[in-house]
Write an enzyme that holds these catalytic residues in place. Structure first.
Site, short mmCIF file in Angstrom:
data_model
loop_
_atom_site.label_atom_id
_atom_site.label_comp_id
_atom_site.label_asym_id
_atom_site.label_seq_id
_atom_site.Cartn_x
_atom_site.Cartn_y
_atom_site.Cartn_z
N SER A 38 0.85 -1.19 0.00
CA SER A 38 0.00 0.00 0.00
C SER A 38 0.89 1.25 0.00
O SER A 38 1.69 1.43 -0.91
CB SER A 38 -0.96 -0.05 1.18
OG SER A 38 -2.00 0.88 1.03
N HIS B 208 -7.84 -5.51 -0.20
CA HIS B 208 -6.63 -4.78 0.14
C HIS B 208 -6.10 -5.23 1.50
O HIS B 208 -6.85 -5.39 2.46
CB HIS B 208 -6.94 -3.28 0.19
CG HIS B 208 -5.73 -2.42 0.34
ND1 HIS B 208 -4.76 -2.34 -0.63
CD2 HIS B 208 -5.33 -1.61 1.35
CE1 HIS B 208 -3.81 -1.51 -0.23
NE2 HIS B 208 -4.13 -1.06 0.97
N GLU C 219 -9.24 -5.23 -4.38
CA GLU C 219 -8.60 -4.26 -3.48
C GLU C 219 -9.63 -3.39 -2.74
O GLU C 219 -9.58 -3.25 -1.53
CB GLU C 219 -7.65 -3.35 -4.28
CG GLU C 219 -6.45 -4.04 -4.88
CD GLU C 219 -5.28 -4.17 -3.92
OE1 GLU C 219 -5.42 -3.84 -2.73
OE2 GLU C 219 -4.21 -4.60 -4.38
#
Length: 515
Positions: A196, A421, A324
């Site tokens: 990320s 995610h 995600e």
């Protein structure tokens, strides 16, 4: 264990001499662990909002038993810890080292973890980033560290360098180059890896002249496409300072209370949607921080830099998760509540070409509900296509790249989160019950399938750190072969071909100020 507590261990541990002084670590089972070693001076007082400065040397042997305190940041997010008080409260810029044996002759590959957290949260001592399994199974040395986030690290103030958080990362990597040999690591075989915002930082480091030569390989897990133009970053910083009742100047802000500024950043995040006419695509994200393409610390975007060959000597492993944006959809309470009107507005905001992009998505995904279209375009814009284009840029610049997509769904929350995610983090570290892993995995043993995929993650990532080969072919724009990480992993053409075609030719440029 909190970041301020020392583990209950025998303290007659190994001693290593660094360039700043000797440190004593702990022997934890078959590993030597050193926590909270300064790699830079505390960025407080006149040093606040400035580039990191060398650490202060010390006499005698410093106990490296406890993690350094986290940098100032917002609180209230799972797995994050508020800054510690006490005598070490400003000593944020520290590294932690896990090694099988602190013998300089060992010369093991080194993996340096850069945490994520929207450029505003996180620290190197989070339980979810415990690298013991990586170290043991992969025969590597692992380093984690703290860098300034949020207001302290990424807000663009007058009188302060841009991207201070990235400069902290460079300082940590310089510490690794100077000192890691004494811990049994090989400074010529350093791999940076992050997820990320940690992957966005990794991408930025690939483009930064100051980071050149500090690492040989890079792993970027879910690269965010959000890089700010200076005009946008200044406007957001001005609004942030106004929220705190201050001027956006480093000299004035340096004396401000840390909690006052982090509270202002948190308040601004809630209000960002009100600035949509000026801030455009970033306004709905509630994240007022990103690396700034300032022309100096970060001369250009990672995609442009890699396509020009800036990192052709660095081996790259990059990828993303299939679903995600599902995590944010669930956490916001919007799952199954997205209207067609909201989906249309979101498609026109994020898809390339506005209304034409909306039409392209509806044509490519005719059976999708408004919620799935809303999710798909944001998955693509925020993480999927930036990750894919980073691999393509690396190949265009003459470098090597391997690509993966995680499609295995998280078993927690009744399976609604999919391959969302952050799922790759507990799988990589094997920390299923810690931080975000506590949401993504049900309580109790993770199960044979999860353990098998988790072991594959570690085997592939550490193999890449050793040799530059994770175990599947390089990505190219002909066959587009990627590793699909699922219950039955396979090598296949990139699964998101419909999205790739929609975004083909789109340039990920710095996000502009619109008005």
């Amino acid at each position: 264990m909190t970041t301020s507590e020392s583990p209950a261990r025998d303290t007659d541990g190994p001693v290593v001499r660094t360039a700043s002084g000797a440190v004593r670590g702990l022997r934890e089972r078959d590993l030597s662990v050193f926590r909270g070693i300064p790699f830079a001076a505390p960025p407080v007082g006149e040093a606040r909002f400035q580039a990191p400065r060398p650490p202060r040397p010390w006499d005698g042997t410093r106990e490296a038993y406890a993690f350094g305190p986290p940098p100032p940041q917002e609180s209230g997010f799972v797995g994050r810890t508020a800054p510690a008080a006490g005598p070490r409260a400003g000593d944020w810029l520290t590294v932690n080292v896990w090694t099988p044996d602190p013998d300089p002759r060992a010369a093991r590959p080194v993996m340096v973890w850069i945490y994520g957290g929207a450029y505003k949260l996180g620290h190197g001592g989070q339980p979810g980033y415990d690298p013991q399994r990586l170290v043991r199974e992969g025969d590597v040395v692992v380093v984690t560290f703290n860098y300034r986030v949020g207001v302290e690290g990424f807000a663009l103030w007058e009188g302060a360098p841009a991207n201070r958080g990235l400069l902290d990362q460079v300082a940590a990597l310089e510490w690794v180059q100077e000192n890691i040999g004494a811990f049994g690591g090989d400074p010529a075989r350093v791999t940076v890896f992050g997820e990320s915002a940690g992957a966005g930082s990794t991408a930025a480091l690939l483009a930064m002249p100051r980071a050149r030569g500090l690492f040989r390989r890079a792993v970027a897990q879910s690269v965010p496409g959000t890089f700010f133009s200076p005009a946008l970053a200044r406007d957001i910083a001005t609004a942030l300072a106004a929220e705190a009742g201050l001027a956006p100047r480093a000299a004035e802000l340096a004396a401000a209370d840390q909690q006052r500024l982090t509270a202002a950043g948190q308040a601004l995040g809630v209000k960002m949607i009100q600035h949509g006419e000026r801030w455009g695509r970033v306004a709905p994200t509630s994240v007022p921080y990103s690396p700034v393409v300032d022309g100096e610390v970060l001369p250009t975007t990672p995609w442009q830099a890699l396509a020009s060959g800036a990192a052709r000597e660095v081996d790259l492993l990059v990828g993303h998760n299939r679903d995600e944006y599902r995590l944010f959809l669930v956490m916001s309470g919007l799952l199954d509540k997205v209207t067609d009107e909201l989906a249309t507005a979101t498609l026109r905001l994020y898809a390339p070409g506005g209304a034409a992009g909306e039409a392209a998505y509806r044509a490519a995904f005719p059976g999708f509900s408004p919620g799935r279209l809303f999710e798909r375009v944001q998955t693509d814009w925020l993480f999927g296509m930036p990750s894919l284009r980073l691999a393509e840029a690396q190949r265009a610049g003459g470098g090597r790249a391997h690509f993966y997509e995680l499609t295995w769904p998280a078993p927690g929350s009744d399976g609604v989160l999919g391959a969302c995610h952050g799922l790759d983090v507990p799988l990589l570290f094997g920390t299923f019950g810690a931080d975000l892993g506590g949401l993504l995995f049900p309580a109790g043993p993770p199960g044979e399938e999860a353990e098998r995929l988790s072991a594959l993650f570690r085997r592939s990532w550490t193999a890449f750190a050793h040799s530059g080969d994770p175990g599947w072919p390089e990505y190219d724009t002909g066959s587009r072969l990627v590793r699909v990480l699922d219950a039955e992993p396979r090598t296949a053409p990139y699964p998101e071909e419909e999205s790739r075609r929609i975004w083909e030719g789109h340039a990920f440029t710095p996000l502009p100020l619109l008005g």
